[in-house]
Scaffold this motif. Structure first.
Motif, PDB file in Angstrom:
ATOM      1  N   LEU A   6       0.830  -1.206   0.000  1.00 27.58           N
ATOM      2  CA  LEU A   6       0.000   0.000   0.000  1.00 27.58           C
ATOM      3  C   LEU A   6       0.863   1.254   0.000  1.00 27.58           C
ATOM      4  O   LEU A   6       0.651   2.180  -0.790  1.00 27.58           O
ATOM      5  N   PHE A   7       1.811   1.245   0.895  1.00 25.76           N
ATOM      6  CA  PHE A   7       2.691   2.410   0.972  1.00 25.76           C
ATOM      7  C   PHE A   7       3.454   2.618  -0.322  1.00 25.76           C
ATOM      8  O   PHE A   7       3.698   3.741  -0.760  1.00 25.76           O
ATOM      9  N   VAL A 322      -6.753   9.851  -6.083  1.00 28.44           N
ATOM     10  CA  VAL A 322      -7.014   9.919  -4.641  1.00 28.44           C
ATOM     11  C   VAL A 322      -8.113   8.941  -4.251  1.00 28.44           C
ATOM     12  O   VAL A 322      -8.014   8.215  -3.246  1.00 28.44           O
ATOM     13  N   VAL A 323      -9.204   8.891  -5.036  1.00 30.81           N
ATOM     14  CA  VAL A 323     -10.295   7.957  -4.752  1.00 30.81           C
ATOM     15  C   VAL A 323      -9.789   6.522  -4.801  1.00 30.81           C
ATOM     16  O   VAL A 323     -10.126   5.684  -3.947  1.00 30.81           O
ATOM     17  N   PHE A 324      -8.968   6.224  -5.783  1.00 34.73           N
ATOM     18  CA  PHE A 324      -8.402   4.885  -5.930  1.00 34.73           C
ATOM     19  C   PHE A 324      -7.569   4.516  -4.699  1.00 34.73           C
ATOM     20  O   PHE A 324      -7.667   3.401  -4.166  1.00 34.73           O
ATOM     21  N   LEU A 325      -6.773   5.432  -4.222  1.00 30.76           N
ATOM     22  CA  LEU A 325      -5.955   5.167  -3.041  1.00 30.76           C
ATOM     23  C   LEU A 325      -6.805   4.958  -1.805  1.00 30.76           C
ATOM     24  O   LEU A 325      -6.516   4.094  -0.958  1.00 30.76           O
ATOM     25  N   VAL A 326      -7.872   5.745  -1.653  1.00 27.21           N
ATOM     26  CA  VAL A 326      -8.753   5.589  -0.491  1.00 27.21           C
ATOM     27  C   VAL A 326      -9.401   4.216  -0.488  1.00 27.21           C
ATOM     28  O   VAL A 326      -9.501   3.546   0.557  1.00 27.21           O
ATOM     29  N   ILE A 328      -8.204   1.489  -1.832  1.00 25.84           N
ATOM     30  CA  ILE A 328      -7.167   0.501  -1.498  1.00 25.84           C
ATOM     31  C   ILE A 328      -6.922   0.483   0.003  1.00 25.84           C
ATOM     32  O   ILE A 328      -6.763  -0.574   0.623  1.00 25.84           O
ATOM     33  N   VAL A 329      -6.877   1.668   0.621  1.00 26.07           N
ATOM     34  CA  VAL A 329      -6.652   1.738   2.072  1.00 26.07           C
ATOM     35  C   VAL A 329      -7.759   1.020   2.825  1.00 26.07           C
ATOM     36  O   VAL A 329      -7.509   0.246   3.763  1.00 26.07           O
ATOM     37  N   MET A 330      -8.995   1.246   2.426  1.00 23.87           N
ATOM     38  CA  MET A 330     -10.122   0.612   3.112  1.00 23.87           C
ATOM     39  C   MET A 330     -10.079  -0.906   2.964  1.00 23.87           C
ATOM     40  O   MET A 330     -10.308  -1.646   3.928  1.00 23.87           O
ATOM     41  N   ILE A 331      -9.759  -1.358   1.759  1.00 23.26           N
ATOM     42  CA  ILE A 331      -9.678  -2.804   1.536  1.00 23.26           C
ATOM     43  C   ILE A 331      -8.548  -3.405   2.367  1.00 23.26           C
ATOM     44  O   ILE A 331      -8.680  -4.483   2.959  1.00 23.26           O
ATOM     45  N   THR A 332      -7.420  -2.713   2.420  1.00 23.42           N
ATOM     46  CA  THR A 332      -6.269  -3.219   3.175  1.00 23.42           C
ATOM     47  C   THR A 332      -6.582  -3.338   4.655  1.00 23.42           C
ATOM     48  O   THR A 332      -6.253  -4.335   5.300  1.00 23.42           O
ATOM     49  N   PHE A 333      -7.211  -2.313   5.227  1.00 21.77           N
ATOM     50  CA  PHE A 333      -7.577  -2.375   6.644  1.00 21.77           C
ATOM     51  C   PHE A 333      -8.527  -3.540   6.922  1.00 21.77           C
ATOM     52  O   PHE A 333      -8.420  -4.230   7.942  1.00 21.77           O
ATOM     53  N   TYR A 334      -9.452  -3.768   6.007  1.00 20.86           N
ATOM     54  CA  TYR A 334     -10.413  -4.864   6.190  1.00 20.86           C
ATOM     55  C   TYR A 334      -9.713  -6.215   6.159  1.00 20.86           C
ATOM     56  O   TYR A 334      -9.930  -7.072   7.018  1.00 20.86           O
ATOM     57  N   VAL A 335      -8.832  -6.429   5.172  1.00 24.44           N
ATOM     58  CA  VAL A 335      -8.121  -7.706   5.055  1.00 24.44           C
ATOM     59  C   VAL A 335      -7.206  -7.937   6.243  1.00 24.44           C
ATOM     60  O   VAL A 335      -7.152  -9.030   6.812  1.00 24.44           O
ATOM     61  N   ASN A 336      -6.475  -6.918   6.645  1.00 28.08           N
ATOM     62  CA  ASN A 336      -5.567  -7.063   7.784  1.00 28.08           C
ATOM     63  C   ASN A 336      -6.319  -7.354   9.068  1.00 28.08           C
ATOM     64  O   ASN A 336      -5.870  -8.109   9.936  1.00 28.08           O
ATOM     65  N   GLY A 337      -7.501  -6.731   9.214  1.00 29.36           N
ATOM     66  CA  GLY A 337      -8.305  -7.010  10.407  1.00 29.36           C
ATOM     67  C   GLY A 337      -8.740  -8.457  10.474  1.00 29.36           C
ATOM     68  O   GLY A 337      -8.747  -9.079  11.536  1.00 29.36           O
ATOM     69  N   LYS A 338      -9.126  -9.030   9.342  1.00 26.04           N
ATOM     70  CA  LYS A 338      -9.518 -10.440   9.303  1.00 26.04           C
ATOM     71  C   LYS A 338      -8.350 -11.347   9.641  1.00 26.04           C
ATOM     72  O   LYS A 338      -8.498 -12.356  10.324  1.00 26.04           O
ATOM     73  N   ARG A 339      -7.157 -10.995   9.141  1.00 21.52           N
ATOM     74  CA  ARG A 339      -5.978 -11.827   9.420  1.00 21.52           C
ATOM     75  C   ARG A 339      -5.661 -11.833  10.912  1.00 21.52           C
ATOM     76  O   ARG A 339      -5.292 -12.860  11.485  1.00 21.52           O
ATOM     77  N   LYS A 340      -5.806 -10.682  11.559  1.00 16.63           N
ATOM     78  CA  LYS A 340      -5.468 -10.599  12.981  1.00 16.63           C
ATOM     79  C   LYS A 340      -6.434 -11.425  13.826  1.00 16.63           C
ATOM     80  O   LYS A 340      -6.066 -11.968  14.859  1.00 16.63           O
TER      81      LYS A 340
END
Length: 662
Positions: A6-7, A322-326, A328-340
């Motif tokens: 993401l970064f 900017v919309v595209f990046l937002v 991606i950020v939302m999807i990443t937070f969701y996936v990482n939350g499931k992994r944790k």
């Protein structure tokens, strides 16, 4: 998607947008124009106020007092081994930084060489038309023609056209009557024997030179002939013409003028009697913003708004990015939350607090011995900057490309002088936290494998002693600025209940903007049990040493004397007692010295060398004296008994002696 991915996407997108915007900014936004500078001096009459304002004389250069022949002399009459410069006081724009195109210029001047000894075969010296980056440097005398000196020989940007009357085979000179082109070096890129053109530079006649440079074509022409009808009478044949790119040796703004020198055995006087110079450099006008009240009114009224629409596509693409990046950020937070949530609850990741805290970029740190050895090429001899009985200082280059000065203390000195190394290490780390514009920052330290090393930032413009006691002559304004800079540095240190403990001219460094920085702290501690008492005593020693440094700066003399002569401090007090302090001021600075200001600074220096209980000021008071914020106290008419700040038994001096100097 991992957070690192993401970064990476964010960074790449940001870089793309910034590069697009910056590429648009780099494009010249307006029409090309020519920036023209013209100056003309029909003579150099000393009574003309314009001459005194626009011509800066350095070293042994003077204005002739003759009204019949008002010229600049470089150097003045009958001075052996002397050097000087005459510089136009304002910088000239000679390079377009956006295109790296040199300015076109042409200059003509009349000059005359005179040999008072009337032995032309033994004459030594020459004159140069110079383009230099500053208005205070003076180079070496003799064959160096005042162009370069030890402090600026390697990285000093200088362009010079030399008219040389001495043959120096080591510099590749063809004979003792030549014109040379010098680019950043005393060794000429090209040298022309002007005897082939029937010209003898030191025949006592007045010559005229024409130098013409086309910046667009990178082409140089030099003409030389007798001073005839006028500057328009250019000889039909040039002594030199050829392609020459000056851009690597130019800054955007440079100073122009003349430098000259004489040799050891015989003197030669160079006079410049007239001078014209014209330069033309390219530049681009900036176009005003298209946003205006008028354009907004037109849009609101349904008028023509095509000019505003033209900007819409780029803004739209940025919005999409900017919309595209937002998303991606939302999807990443969701996936990482499931992994944790799926991880074992007993699994704990331990992260040290130290790793969570990024260290400040300029904070001093510990270096390993391997890092220091790599930076200094295994402490190679070619890296040595200087040495004394305490240490050896090396120039080093860190892995990030930063240049540093590495001071390596000798084990013999430390074992003989330091009772507790831990106290020294603590002081090094304490000083390493200090940041001030007039202090050389400590980059770090190394206390490994019985090594004691302190790493400083490298200051490329040499130390003050090179400028004071070398071949150059510092003008009064620069010296006064150095005094004030060092005083500010000491005041700041003392306000932090610290001391420098090593104030001397070799430890005052000059940066590229000619700001003075105090460095090379004296970290070696005594056996005193009270750190506070030692700091207080050391601060008083700093004031004393600052006073001696002021006398060195004002007089241009070292503190140590030759056998049979008075030391500088003894001499200064002797001149004070006889009311002749003005004779201590360095005469090489010429007539630009402010006498009242110079005497005031001398008196401040002498005040600092008084015994502690008889009027020695602190650095806070010294800064106020220099800034005219309080009057300077009257000096005693008698000299202190001891000119050393402290005795070995009591730690203090007292009393005065009215015994006259002999």
């Amino acid at each position: 998607m991992a957070s690192t991915d993401l970064f990476l996407i964010i960074i790449l997108t940001t870089l793309y947008i910034n590069s697009t915007e910056s590429s648009n900014k780099k494009t010249p936004s307006g029409p090309e124009i020519n920036v023209t500078k013209h100056l003309s001096f029909l003579n150099f009459l000393s009574t003309n106020p314009r001459i005194n304002q626009e011509i800066t004389l350095l070293g042994s250069a003077i204005l002739s007092t003759s009204t019949h022949s008002p010229c600049i002399q470089v150097p003045e009459n009958n001075l052996q081994s002397a050097a000087g410069r005459a510089i136009y006081s304002s910088p000239i724009r000679l390079l377009d930084p956006s295109t790296q195109t040199p300015a076109s210029f042409q200059t003509t001047f009349t000059f005359q060489f005179q040999n008072p000894s009337n032995i032309s075969e033994s004459s030594s010296g020459g004159l140069s038309f110079i383009i230099v980056p500053d208005e205070f440097t003076v180079g070496r005398p003799g064959p160096w023609l005042g162009m370069l000196n030890d402090a600026c020989e390697d990285e000093y940007k200088v362009v010079a056209i030399e008219f040389d009357t001495r043959m120096n085979p080591e510099f590749g000179d063809p004979n003792d009557n030549h014109v040379g082109i010098n680019l950043g070096s005393i060794v000429s890129e090209t040298a022309v024997n002007v005897s082939d053109f029937g010209i003898r530079l030191n025949d006592g006649s007045v010559h005229r030179a024409w130098i013409v440079y086309d910046g667009n074509k990178r082409f140089l022409e030099i003409y030389l002939g007798p001073d005839g009808v006028g500057s328009d009478s250019v000889p039909t044949k040039s002594v030199y013409s050829g392609n020459l790119d000056l851009s690597p040796y130019l800054n955007e703004y440079m100073f122009i003028g003349f430098s000259g020198s004489s040799g050891i055995n015989h003197t030669q006087v160079h006079t410049i009697c007239s001078w014209n110079f014209t330069s033309v450099s390219r530049a681009f006008l900036r176009v005003p913003s298209t946003e205006s009240c008028e354009s907004k009114i037109i849009v609101e009224n349904g008028g023509n708004y095509s000019s505003i629409q033209s900007k819409a596509p780029s803004s739209f693409f940025i919005f999409l990015a900017v919309v595209f990046l937002v998303i991606i950020v939302m999807i990443t937070f969701y996936v990482n939350g499931k992994r944790k949530e799926k991880k074992n609850s007993d699994e704990i990741i331990v992260v040290s607090k130290e790793n969570l805290r990024p260290s400040p970029p300029n904070r001093a740190r510990k270096f390993s011995l391997a890092e220091i050895s790599s930076a200094t090429r295994a402490f190679g001899e070619l890296q040595i900057l200087g040495s004394d009985d305490k240490s050896v200082t090396y120039k080093g280059t860190l892995i990030n490309g930063c240049n540093v000065a590495v001071k390596r203390f000798s084990s013999q000195f430390l074992s003989s002088r330091v009772s507790d190394k831990r106290r020294m290490y603590k002081e090094v780390k304490t000083i390493g936290k200090i940041r001030h514009p007039n202090l050389v920052p400590i980059r770090g330290w190394c206390f490994d494998h019985q090594e004691t090393i302190v790493v400083y930032d490298f200051v490329p413009n040499a130390s003050l002693d090179k400028w004071l006691f070398g071949f150059g002559v510092l003008p009064w304004t620069r010296r006064f600025k150095v005094v004030k800079d060092v005083a500010e540095a000491l005041r700041y240190l003392h306000s932090k209940e610290l001391a420098h403990k090593n104030v001397k001219s070799s430890n005052v460094f000059i940066d590229v903007s000619f700001r003075a920085l105090l460095g090379d702290f004296g970290f070696v501690l005594s056996s005193s049990e009270s750190t506070r008492f030692e700091s207080l005593v050391s601060q008083k020693v700093d004031v004393f040493e600052f006073g001696v440094l002021v006398l060195e700066i004002m007089s241009g003399r070292g503190r140590r004397s030759k056998p049979g002569e008075l030391d500088l401090l003894d001499l200064a007090w002797a001149m004070h007692e006889s009311d002749e302090k003005g004779n201590l001021v360095d005469r090489r600075m010429g007539s630009v010295v402010n006498p009242d200001q110079a005497i005031r600074v001398l008196e401040i220096g002498l005040l600092c060398t008084l015994n502690d209980n008889k009027g020695r000021p602190n650095m806070e008071e010294v800064v106020e004296y220099l800034n005219l914020e309080r009057p300077v106290p009257e000096l005693p008419v008698c000299r202190p008994v001891s000119l050393f700040p402290y005795s070995s038994t009591t730690g203090l001096c007292s009393g005065y002696s009215c015994t006259p100097f002999k």
